[in-house]
Design a protein around this motif. Structure first.
Motif, PDB file in Angstrom:
ATOM      1  N   THR A 180      -3.970   5.595  10.438  1.00 33.19           N
ATOM      2  CA  THR A 180      -5.251   4.994  10.063  1.00 33.19           C
ATOM      3  C   THR A 180      -5.895   4.317  11.267  1.00 33.19           C
ATOM      4  O   THR A 180      -7.105   4.459  11.509  1.00 33.19           O
ATOM      5  N   TRP A 207       0.825  -1.204   0.000  1.00 32.63           N
ATOM      6  CA  TRP A 207       0.000   0.000   0.000  1.00 32.63           C
ATOM      7  C   TRP A 207       0.860   1.255   0.000  1.00 32.63           C
ATOM      8  O   TRP A 207       1.923   1.313   0.648  1.00 32.63           O
ATOM      9  N   ASP A 208       0.342   2.278  -0.717  1.00 37.81           N
ATOM     10  CA  ASP A 208       0.959   3.602  -0.668  1.00 37.81           C
ATOM     11  C   ASP A 208       0.064   4.529   0.157  1.00 37.81           C
ATOM     12  O   ASP A 208      -0.953   4.105   0.714  1.00 37.81           O
ATOM     13  N   GLU A 209       0.455   5.789   0.245  1.00 38.84           N
ATOM     14  CA  GLU A 209      -0.294   6.725   1.094  1.00 38.84           C
ATOM     15  C   GLU A 209      -1.727   6.901   0.608  1.00 38.84           C
ATOM     16  O   GLU A 209      -2.646   7.061   1.413  1.00 38.84           O
ATOM     17  N   GLU A 210      -1.937   6.859  -0.709  1.00 41.13           N
ATOM     18  CA  GLU A 210      -3.280   7.019  -1.241  1.00 41.13           C
ATOM     19  C   GLU A 210      -4.175   5.851  -0.823  1.00 41.13           C
ATOM     20  O   GLU A 210      -5.348   6.043  -0.484  1.00 41.13           O
ATOM     21  N   ARG A 211      -3.597   4.650  -0.824  1.00 41.29           N
ATOM     22  CA  ARG A 211      -4.406   3.496  -0.448  1.00 41.29           C
ATOM     23  C   ARG A 211      -4.802   3.577   1.031  1.00 41.29           C
ATOM     24  O   ARG A 211      -5.937   3.253   1.394  1.00 41.29           O
ATOM     25  N   GLU A 214       1.606   5.785   8.446  1.00 38.50           N
ATOM     26  CA  GLU A 214       0.294   5.686   7.816  1.00 38.50           C
ATOM     27  C   GLU A 214      -0.576   4.634   8.507  1.00 38.50           C
ATOM     28  O   GLU A 214      -1.780   4.822   8.676  1.00 38.50           O
ATOM     29  N   ARG A 237      -5.293   6.293   2.614  1.00 35.27           N
ATOM     30  CA  ARG A 237      -6.333   7.328   2.684  1.00 35.27           C
ATOM     31  C   ARG A 237      -7.689   6.745   2.299  1.00 35.27           C
ATOM     32  O   ARG A 237      -8.713   7.022   2.960  1.00 35.27           O
ATOM     33  N   VAL A 238      -7.724   5.924   1.253  1.00 38.71           N
ATOM     34  CA  VAL A 238      -8.978   5.302   0.819  1.00 38.71           C
ATOM     35  C   VAL A 238      -9.563   4.441   1.933  1.00 38.71           C
ATOM     36  O   VAL A 238     -10.773   4.468   2.199  1.00 38.71           O
ATOM     37  N   ARG A 273      -8.998   4.775   5.177  1.00 37.43           N
ATOM     38  CA  ARG A 273      -9.491   5.661   6.251  1.00 37.43           C
ATOM     39  C   ARG A 273     -10.869   6.198   5.903  1.00 37.43           C
ATOM     40  O   ARG A 273     -11.773   6.231   6.755  1.00 37.43           O
ATOM     41  N   ASP A 274     -11.034   6.616   4.662  1.00 32.61           N
ATOM     42  CA  ASP A 274     -12.336   7.145   4.242  1.00 32.61           C
ATOM     43  C   ASP A 274     -13.414   6.077   4.370  1.00 32.61           C
ATOM     44  O   ASP A 274     -14.540   6.356   4.818  1.00 32.61           O
TER      45      ASP A 274
END
Length: 505
Positions: A407, A336-340, A403, A342-343, A345-346
């Motif tokens: 999360t 996972w990267d930071e965007e994943r 991250e 974030r997804v 968490r959302d």
């Protein structure tokens, strides 16, 4: 013989969210006691190491067994074994449990003479035979045993789950066992085994994909004997067979047993067997753990879950409609990267359910052990606790943990923060009135357990004991090569079902 049985210390995850009674060790204790031995149990999840030292000196065990269901406890167990041998050189020391069954020869060698034997497979049928052989000779003849003389016959499964009943009377500080707000909480099992074949899991390889059930009458009688008001049903997948779930429910209704329950199941099982879960909700089922593992089809295919995202979300809706609080598990892929993050968490903030995160970890006995273990960045047993990264991460390790903790912290604030505490005042008050503080303590402990500095520091510790690597193979590992138990030759089919057919995802 004087036999001392030990459960090692709690893992990182158990410092906050749960602490479960060692049901398997209780059943082994019962089988040993039924064979005529004097038994004492020390659970280091709830008792101190200094107490173990005192009791070992006082009890002077002739045999000492340590339960190793978790790899992270292996170094601690080896240290206890050396201590026992130093104090009582003739003490017969043995290990057993789920995780060690897959690496028994390696751990026996690592213990350097401090461990006399390791039991692979289920402990109830093997341990009394092992103790008899320790006294009279013939260790190598005991099914499932690994010792200096070699490997015994194949492990045997219990013919019936109806006995022995767990020796709960041997446990101390039972009020320290809990899961979430179910405080205190006992455990019970209705079935063993799992017919599915998820790539990250070793439940199906341990049991050889067998699936066995306790009789409803025995399950009802055991439930009636449990004093705690809350019970965690430890089955790998609850109520695969609807008639079995209904049968136990009928026994509880007949006996007028009212408790609060927590169980684990799969989305597809919940969807197929709605009436069973509705009946159990009326009986007191309050919490359900669903191993969703991923929120997209790609992730579900990677872990071979054999369900679709739509199945998972329909199951969540169904559970909500029954008034059951669902805890979802998602597996954090080290890629996972930071965007994943974030997804995820959302997603966690968008659903009412509790979301737990576990880090993808290749364990011996799983298929991914044979595909991913050659990439291991560490073989320190203590890091194999599904809270640490043990294979390369796409992000720098410190950023990955940042991250991950970020999360987890967002999820924690949603479910275990101050607002939740105020909302749970009734639960807190009821528990505190009965002297139960486990749930109250967990509301405040997150920051001291989950933090980047601690997790990074864990990677810097001196490593004395390391996991083995899987052997290099020219061909993929065959499934039956992974099995600890094999169904056809090792037990009576009297209480074993034909393998339930998983529905394709």
């Amino acid at each position: 013989m004087r036999v001392m049985l030990v459960h090692p210390s709690a893992l990182m995850y158990s410092e906050i969210f749960l602490r479960l009674e060692p049901l398997g060790l209780e059943r082994v204790a019962a089988s040993v006691r039924n064979a005529g031995h004097e038994v004492r149990v020390v659970d280091l999840q709830v008792l101190s190491r200094s107490l173990l030292d005192r009791e070992m000196a006082e009890f002077a065990p002739e045999a000492l067994g340590i339960s190793l269901n978790y790899l992270a406890n292996v170094p601690e167990a080896i240290e206890i074994a050396h201590q026992a041998k130093a104090m009582f050189p003739t003490c017969f020391v043995f290990f057993g449990g789920h995780s060690i069954s897959f690496i028994a020869e390696h751990v026996l060698a690592q213990a350097d003479g401090a461990v006399d034997a390791i039991v692979r497979g289920e402990g109830e049928p093997a341990t009394p035979l092992l103790l008899e052989a320790a006294r009279d000779g013939g260790l190598k003849s005991v099914p499932g045993v690994i010792c200096a003389e070699g490997r015994g016959p194949a492990p045997k499964l219990l013919d019936t789950l109806d006995e022995p009943l767990p020796a709960r009377d041997l446990m101390r500080k039972r009020n320290r066992y809990f899961i979430g707000e179910l405080d205190p909480c006992a455990s019970i099992e209705f079935t063993r085994g799992c017919p599915w074949d998820c790539s990250f899991c070793s439940a199906w390889t341990f049991y050889g994909r067998s699936y066995r059930k306790a009789s409803p009458e025995a399950a009802g009688a055991e439930m009636a004997s449990i004093r705690e008001p809350n019970v965690f049903i430890v089955d790998d997948v609850a109520f695969i067979r609807p008639e079995h779930g209904h049968g136990i429910a009928a026994e509880l209704e007949r006996r007028k047993i009212r408790k609060r329950y927590y169980l684990e199941t799969r989305s597809d099982v919940l969807l197929r067997n709605k009436e069973v879960f509705e009946r159990w909700a009326r009986l007191g089922l309050r919490y359900m753990f669903l191993g969703m593992e991923a929120i997209d089809a790609e992730g579900l295919d990677l872990y071979r879950k054999r369900v679709t995202p739509d199945d998972n979300f329909r199951a969540l809706e169904m559970a909500r409609g029954m008034g059951i609080v669902v805890a979802i598990n998602l597996i954090v892929d080290p890629a996972w990267d930071e965007e994943r993050f974030r997804v995820v968490r959302d997603f966690a903030l968008a659903v009412p359910e509790i979301v737990h995160l576990t880090v993808m970890t290749p364990y011996p006995g799983t298929e991914i052990w044979h595909t991913e273990a050659r990439q291991l960045t560490t073989r320190d047993y203590r890091l194999f606790d599904i809270q640490h990264a043990v294979v390369p991460t796409t992000l720098p390790l410190d950023v990955f943990y940042r991250e991950l903790v970020r999360t987890q912290a967002v999820i924690n604030r949603k479910h275990l923060g101050l607002r939740t505490a105020f909302g749970a005042l009734g639960v807190l008050g009821r528990n505190l009135m009965h002297g139960q503080t486990n749930f109250a303590r967990m509301l405040w402990k997150f920051g001291s357990v989950y933090n980047v500095q601690r997790q990074l520091a864990d990677h810097q510790r001196h490593v004395r004991y390391e996991l083995p690597l899987p052997p290099v193979r020219e061909a993929p590992v065959g499934r039956e090569e992974l099995y600890i138990h094999t169904k056809a030759a090792t037990h009576s089919r009297r209480q074993a079902d034909p393998e339930p057919e998983p529905e394709p995802g």
